[in-house]
Write an enzyme that holds these catalytic residues in place. Sequence first.
Site, PDB file in Angstrom:
ATOM      1  N   HIS A 176     -11.638   1.748  -4.270  1.00  0.00           N
ATOM      2  CA  HIS A 176     -11.274   0.756  -4.625  1.00  0.00           C
ATOM      3  C   HIS A 176     -12.310   0.663  -6.084  1.00  0.00           C
ATOM      4  O   HIS A 176     -12.878  -0.148  -6.310  1.00  0.00           O
ATOM      5  CB  HIS A 176     -11.523  -0.719  -3.927  1.00  0.00           C
ATOM      6  CG  HIS A 176     -10.379  -1.543  -3.964  1.00  0.00           C
ATOM      7  ND1 HIS A 176     -10.403  -2.934  -4.056  1.00  0.00           N
ATOM      8  CD2 HIS A 176      -8.984  -1.546  -3.808  1.00  0.00           C
ATOM      9  CE1 HIS A 176      -9.523  -3.566  -4.322  1.00  0.00           C
ATOM     10  NE2 HIS A 176      -8.662  -2.807  -4.229  1.00  0.00           N
ATOM     11  N   TYR A 213       1.782   9.297  -4.935  1.00  0.00           N
ATOM     12  CA  TYR A 213       0.885  10.740  -5.021  1.00  0.00           C
ATOM     13  C   TYR A 213       1.742  11.674  -5.744  1.00  0.00           C
ATOM     14  O   TYR A 213       1.626  12.998  -5.468  1.00  0.00           O
ATOM     15  CB  TYR A 213       0.594  11.094  -3.460  1.00  0.00           C
ATOM     16  CG  TYR A 213      -0.334  10.020  -2.930  1.00  0.00           C
ATOM     17  CD1 TYR A 213      -1.823  10.467  -2.705  1.00  0.00           C
ATOM     18  CD2 TYR A 213       0.087   8.934  -2.465  1.00  0.00           C
ATOM     19  CE1 TYR A 213      -2.679   9.719  -2.063  1.00  0.00           C
ATOM     20  CE2 TYR A 213      -0.697   7.963  -1.624  1.00  0.00           C
ATOM     21  CZ  TYR A 213      -2.113   8.253  -1.579  1.00  0.00           C
ATOM     22  OH  TYR A 213      -3.021   7.470  -1.190  1.00  0.00           O
ATOM     23  N   HIS A 243     -11.173   1.222  -9.590  1.00  0.00           N
ATOM     24  CA  HIS A 243     -10.993   0.347 -10.864  1.00  0.00           C
ATOM     25  C   HIS A 243     -11.330  -0.887 -10.779  1.00  0.00           C
ATOM     26  O   HIS A 243     -11.806  -1.654 -11.551  1.00  0.00           O
ATOM     27  CB  HIS A 243      -9.640   0.686 -11.365  1.00  0.00           C
ATOM     28  CG  HIS A 243      -9.386   2.068 -12.045  1.00  0.00           C
ATOM     29  ND1 HIS A 243      -9.481   3.264 -11.186  1.00  0.00           N
ATOM     30  CD2 HIS A 243      -8.664   2.288 -12.985  1.00  0.00           C
ATOM     31  CE1 HIS A 243      -9.285   4.286 -12.096  1.00  0.00           C
ATOM     32  NE2 HIS A 243      -8.747   3.654 -13.300  1.00  0.00           N
ATOM     33  N   HIS A 261      -0.945   5.745  -7.730  1.00  0.00           N
ATOM     34  CA  HIS A 261      -1.714   5.279  -6.590  1.00  0.00           C
ATOM     35  C   HIS A 261      -0.799   5.097  -5.458  1.00  0.00           C
ATOM     36  O   HIS A 261      -1.165   5.252  -4.468  1.00  0.00           O
ATOM     37  CB  HIS A 261      -2.271   3.632  -7.177  1.00  0.00           C
ATOM     38  CG  HIS A 261      -2.960   3.112  -6.159  1.00  0.00           C
ATOM     39  ND1 HIS A 261      -4.347   3.677  -5.971  1.00  0.00           N
ATOM     40  CD2 HIS A 261      -2.817   2.135  -5.339  1.00  0.00           C
ATOM     41  CE1 HIS A 261      -4.963   2.909  -4.925  1.00  0.00           C
ATOM     42  NE2 HIS A 261      -4.138   2.084  -4.611  1.00  0.00           N
TER      43      HIS A 261
END
Length: 734
Positions: free
Chosen positions: A94, A51, A96, A48
């Site tokens: 956003h 990258y 999860h 997250h």
Amino acid sequence: MSETDAVTPKLAAEHGLSAAEFAQVVEILGRPPNLVELGIFSAMWSEHCSYKSSKIWLKRLPTEGPRVLCGPGENAGVVDIGDGEAVVFKIESHNHPSFIEPYQGAATGVGGILRDVFTMGARPIALLDSLRFGSPAHPRTRHLVAGVVAGIGGYGNCVGVPTVGGECDFDPSYDGNILVNAMCVGLARADRIFTSAAAGPGNLVVYVGAKTGRDGIHGATMASAEFGADSPGALGEKRPAVQVGDPLTEKLLIEACLELMAGDAIVAIQDMGAAGLTSSAVEMAGKGGLGIELDLDRVPARESGMSAYEIMLSESQERMLMIVRPGAETAARRIFAKWELDFAVIGRLTGTGRLVLRKGAEIVGDIPLRPLVGAAPVYERPWRRRDPEPAIDPRALPERDPFAALERLLAMPTLACKRWIWEQYDHLVIGNTIKRPGGDAAVVRVGGTKALALAVDCTPRYCRADPVMGGRQAVAENWRNLTAVGAVPLALSDCMNFGNPERPEIMGEFVGAIEGMCAASLALAYPVVSGNVSFYNETSGRAISPTPVVGGVGLLEDARQAVDLALKRDGSALILIGETRGHLGASLYLRAIEGGSQGAPPPVDLAAEKKNGDFVRALIRTGRVEACHDLSDGGLLVGVAEMAMAGGRGVALAAPPAELPRHAFLFGEDQARYLVETADPAPILAEARAAQVPARLVGVVQGAELTLPGAGAISVAALKAANEGWLPGYMAQA
């Protein structure tokens, strides 16, 4: 164990670090990390934040252009719109958190994207969202829809920023992992853009906003792993990793930050987003090539007894970190006190190049910043492409009643009107919304005569069938949607939603989508100025459809020239711009009417996209276009119906050409096409011939029905009832 005790490889694995990554951490430190340091490395090296699976491919995207003031690498992209003004924007996921706790997950997604924009010095002026839910028959879908929509509305409405557009779709591939992507657009002075690179050893590190609590700890690492199960019990265990938002505090934070930004107190500023204080402190000092020392006892805490580990990894919302010029802290403190927000000097910049954390009398963390930031793993993961889908011959499909098929298409979840959603959003607050939700693009006035056009787009079924062509189409359709209201597309932000990149077939989807997006961005002079990658969107090995969402911004020099899709007057002609070959592969017609999803997606001819779009935009600028609509999902007949329903008028359609099967002409999803309404078609048809742009008369606006030779008629009211009835009816079910 104590926070300062050395940790084990087993604990590192529980934090998401591989054995090789943990060995690299030990090498960097010259010793095993303690718990605080492990938490910092695990957050900063998470997918997250780092990258690590996408970085090498993202570098291929075109990011520069004559209007681009700031491309990827900062909190948001910045594009010059003239007259000393700049538009600042970004789209981010956003996913999860919203699947685990839909209200707070979606709400804090809005809060986070707002902060990404105003931390650059911009006042937020608009929000958009791109939502993907599972099958309507899935037992959790209705609960997730209700929670996500309420969360977006609850946060955006309270903070006073209009939600002006978006998209929403339903597909079984999202049963175990929904997508919630939020986009924010802001307006700033072009010469007053704030960045996050720290400068000036000795300058103060200032914490502002809300207090730090225990919510959101491990949010970044949770967003970098797939779900193992989708049972309510398993999801409940992850709820502490979801942040809790307070939009009223966010509103105060916006005003306080913008007031301080009017002066010269701020050297650098960063939102405390994913990984909280860790990411903001590390990124600011790392970009500036400096060190940073923090006294964690000075961090305003909402809960007693918080450990250093919890303070550094908390993702409590509505918080910012600033580097303030010497001597400016007193005046800055007064501003934040006026807005009833915390203001605390928690550290200083140093020239050591190290992150040093103190709590009480102990140093609880000491990490060299250069390798923490620059030596994060970068993976060139193996990838492969699946075999291409076979072509669909429309002549092999049976002829069906076109109006019965149309009514069925308009009532399916993908095309059903989403008014139930947008009516829960305040899309008129601030008073600058010119074109509301429900059209090709929203239009928002930005002062004087100018306006911005805003849209989000993606067609995942195309990306699943052919990621390269799907990536092209996502960019091209977004470009078309801005063009359809009369705007010049300026730049885009992307939100790349994919499954587990450690699986070669998933990585192949990502690589293909990047390739297609790159080609389209170059051909359309439509650079990528910001974005986000969200991997591991899958549950128990079941991945979502590849979903590279594109959020675009266009400019209208004269807001009065903006058009929409609603038909305006009886007697006007409908002209189809662009070539129609009747492509039904991967189409909604094939899915809804024939029960199949096979076939290659429609090819995207980028030269035709550019030529046809420029032609349409020039027509709109001359004032000869009453309404315009780009053609995509469902093809020509769906596009005509959408214009008819928006305007409350009927259309007498011309007979389809003999060389194509009727269903292929009416429902084929060929690209680079627009419908335009005009009172004077002859000159437009002549100009199209001269410009070598395909154009043909396809109907005349009249009455209250759609009519078609050989197929009878259907009332626009009946189509509207079918189109607007599905979502409210679905959400009203017990």
